[in-house]
Design a protein around this motif. Structure first.
Motif, mmCIF file in Angstrom:
data_model
loop_
_atom_site.group_PDB
_atom_site.id
_atom_site.type_symbol
_atom_site.label_atom_id
_atom_site.label_comp_id
_atom_site.label_asym_id
_atom_site.label_seq_id
_atom_site.Cartn_x
_atom_site.Cartn_y
_atom_site.Cartn_z
ATOM 1 N N TYR A 140 0.813 -1.219 0.000
ATOM 2 C CA TYR A 140 0.000 0.000 0.000
ATOM 3 C C TYR A 140 0.846 1.268 0.000
ATOM 4 O O TYR A 140 0.310 2.376 -0.038
ATOM 5 N N ARG B 297 1.143 2.194 5.632
ATOM 6 C CA ARG B 297 0.409 0.948 5.868
ATOM 7 C C ARG B 297 1.335 -0.234 5.668
ATOM 8 O O ARG B 297 2.160 -0.250 4.756
ATOM 9 N N TYR C 42 -7.976 -7.492 -5.398
ATOM 10 C CA TYR C 42 -7.124 -6.317 -5.215
ATOM 11 C C TYR C 42 -6.683 -5.683 -6.539
ATOM 12 O O TYR C 42 -6.282 -4.523 -6.542
ATOM 13 N N ASN D 60 -11.820 -4.332 -6.919
ATOM 14 C CA ASN D 60 -11.216 -3.119 -6.373
ATOM 15 C C ASN D 60 -11.469 -1.956 -7.340
ATOM 16 O O ASN D 60 -10.549 -1.474 -7.993
ATOM 17 N N ASN E 161 -9.334 1.206 -7.977
ATOM 18 C CA ASN E 161 -8.317 1.052 -6.927
ATOM 19 C C ASN E 161 -8.723 1.764 -5.635
ATOM 20 O O ASN E 161 -7.949 2.496 -5.013
ATOM 21 N N ARG F 148 -9.041 0.511 -2.847
ATOM 22 C CA ARG F 148 -8.264 0.003 -1.713
ATOM 23 C C ARG F 148 -6.916 0.717 -1.564
ATOM 24 O O ARG F 148 -6.215 0.514 -0.571
ATOM 25 N N VAL G 199 -4.109 0.294 -3.433
ATOM 26 C CA VAL G 199 -2.976 -0.624 -3.621
ATOM 27 C C VAL G 199 -1.951 0.023 -4.548
ATOM 28 O O VAL G 199 -2.295 0.502 -5.636
#
Length: 554
Positions: A98, A102, A115, A121, A124, A126, A128
């Motif tokens: 990440y 994180r 992901y 996802n 994106n 999330r 990533v």
């Protein structure tokens, strides 16, 4: 030069540095740091191949075929703007990065779509930065790193931007299109824009199994015309391939089908390019930097001569006929004799250790609680020296103190008797020798011999009936198996080559470990490299609880 020879050249450079390192450590501050930096550069060296293509061109299937796996998730769901990299790992796992703030997340490969796809996802959400897939694939182990970029032409504009922004970091570009819909305007623009140095782009036209030979020739000619019309110079090498054919051939061990898939030609050319590129851009530069360091260290004159000789051998050899080692040992690995990816333990030692352990579990209880069992143990003089310590590792102090007094007392009585023997009789040492436990009287030796014989017979049956089976065995048990194959020359030949491969692989793991530690790059050490010191010794000498001191090979 092939991939293994390239890696051996790096190991030789590391060995030269390692020999001269003590002189740097004794010299002015900063010299050792220069050596460590070069170790780190050698440890981190790898070839980054960016794989680019429009959605639904079979890009991921092609990467699966190149790596000899089916583990990368393939589907019809478009990717997000996440870069996915494939690098070597002892086992399968994915690390989701990440970025700052994180901690990375480790997931199973089956969870990857959640992901990196637009469905799992969206845009994106999330956050990533990169998904790092680790796979036990031979091309990755030998230095390749594949980068699966988001698809071109996606409805998500960020996908195309991410791909184009990443390309300058790659050593080469593999653009994947297909016979169903050859080169789009966007793909032509990517090639024409030249994000890489000219000559570093390769074009794979996938799904050639879906068209006839005549259609294939017509479409390939059309692609060449497109490239010429778009003034893409130099024209990238074009390869007609079928990822599906390659994967099916690998699953069936079909050498002809593998050749017909077109993958061998693509892989051979990628490897040839990588080797020439890395030899000139990396090895030559490393040789120059090491030479500069050694020249400033008068005590390192022998290492300087050794380096110059290595450099001459690397750069005076012909470069036009590099063998296709990647296609032979990488994606086509399933066409070679089957064996585990890396030696972990001897199959015979494992069975012997298991059966001896099971026997001793009951034996230690019996001799601690049963007077008849203790009397029998004393009559045998105890266990042999080797298995006495195997027993001790399992038994409790109380159990040993209950079981062994009679053994010691019987031995004491025998020594007193020997002390009364006349001087003109047999040597006293012979009398004492008769009191010591013999290996053929040791109960655990008997169990071990039976287990060893059964394990060898089982392996022999598999070797003789399966012409692709190569067992993992230590050298002591390898000799036992080989002795039984004297009338089976082909199987013996296969066994010899398999064992040689295991030894070479472990030697390389040991060298990689040493290089990464020298370069203070322990985070790059794989699981098998971390255990290489023990695995190497066990391959040479067997497990210490099975082939320890004094053990005779039957």
């Amino acid at each position: 030069m092939n991939l293994r020879e390239y890696e051996r050249a790096k190991f030789e450079l590391a060995a030269i540095l390692r020999t001269a390192l003590p002189f740097a450590q004794a010299g002015p501050d900063g010299e050792e740091a220069s050596f460590r930096e070069l170790f780190a550069r050698l440890a981190e060296d790898r070839f980054n191949l960016a794989v680019v293509g429009r959605f639904n061109r079979g890009k991921t299937s092609l990467m699966n075929a190149m790596l000899g796996t089916t583990r990368l998730p393939v589907g019809v769901v478009p990717l997000t703007s996440v870069i996915t990299t494939m690098a070597y790992g002892s086992g399968e796992q994915v690390v989701i990065d990440y970025g700052r703030g994180r901690l990375p997340l480790r997931i199973n490969i089956e969870e990857l779509p959640a992901y990196v796809t637009q469905c799992g996802n969206p845009e994106n959400a999330r956050g990533v930065r990169e998904a790092r897939v680790q796979l036990p694939s031979e091309p990755l182990r030998l230095g390749f790193r594949l980068i699966d970029t988001p698809g071109l032409g996606s409805s998500v504009v960020a996908n195309t931007r991410t791909t184009e922004a990443f390309l300058p970091e790659a050593d080469a570009l593999l653009l994947v299109t297909s016979f169903e819909s050859p080169l789009s305007e966007e793909e032509l623009r990517l090639l024409r824009a030249g994000p890489l140095t000219p000559g570093r782009a390769f074009l794979a036209v996938n799904k050639h199994d879906t068209v006839s030979a005549a259609e294939r020739a017509e479409i390939l000619a059309h692609i060449r015309d497109q490239l010429a019309g778009a003034e893409v110079l130099p024209t990238p090498q074009i390869f007609s391939v079928s990822a599906r054919q390659a994967l099916e051939a690998t699953a069936r061990s079909d050498a002809a089908g593998w050749e017909a898939s077109g993958l061998p030609a693509l892989l051979a050319n990628l490897e040839r390019f990588m080797l020439e590129e890395r030899r000139t851009a990396f090895l030559d530069r490393m040789c120059a930097r090491i030479e500069s360091l050694l020249a400033a260290t008068p005590q390192a004159a022998p290492e300087l001569r050794r380096l110059r000789e290595l450099r001459r051998s690397l750069f005076t050899a012909s470069t036009g006929d590099a063998p296709a080692a990647m296609s032979a040992v990488g994606s086509a690995a399933a066409l070679a004799p089957e064996r585990p990816g890396w030696f972990a333990a001897c199959a015979v030692c494992q069975r012997v250790e298991r059966e001896v352990f099971d026997f001793l579990c009951g034996f230690q209880n019996a001799i601690a609680s049963n007077p008849d069992a203790r009397a029998d143990l004393a009559a045998r003089g105890g266990l042999c020296d080797f298995h006495t310590w195997v027993y001790q590792a399992m038994a409790s102090p109380q159990g040993t103190c209950l079981a062994y007094p009679e053994v010691l007392e019987r031995l004491a009585a025998g020594l007193r008797t020997a002390a009364t023997l006349p001087e003109e009789g047999a040597p006293l040492s012979e009398a004492v020798e008769r009191l010591r436990p013999r290996e053929d009287a040791c109960e655990v030796c008997r169990v071990q011999a039976l287990a060893e014989r059964a394990a060898v017979e089982e392996l022999l049956a598999m070797i003789k009936t399966d012409d692709r089976f190569v067992p993992d065995v230590c050298m002591p048990h390898f000799q036992l198996v080989l002795r039984r194959l004297e009338d089976h020359h082909e199987a013996a030949h296969r066994l010899l080559l398999g064992q040689a491969g295991s030894l070479d692989r472990l030697a390389a793991d040991m060298r990689r470990y040493a290089l990464k530690v020298d370069g203070v790059r322990s985070a790059l050490v794989s699981q098998e490299e971390d255990r290489a010191h023990m695995r190497g010794l066990m391959l040479l000498a067997g497990h210490p609880s099975v082939t320890g001191p004094g053990r005779r090979r039957r």
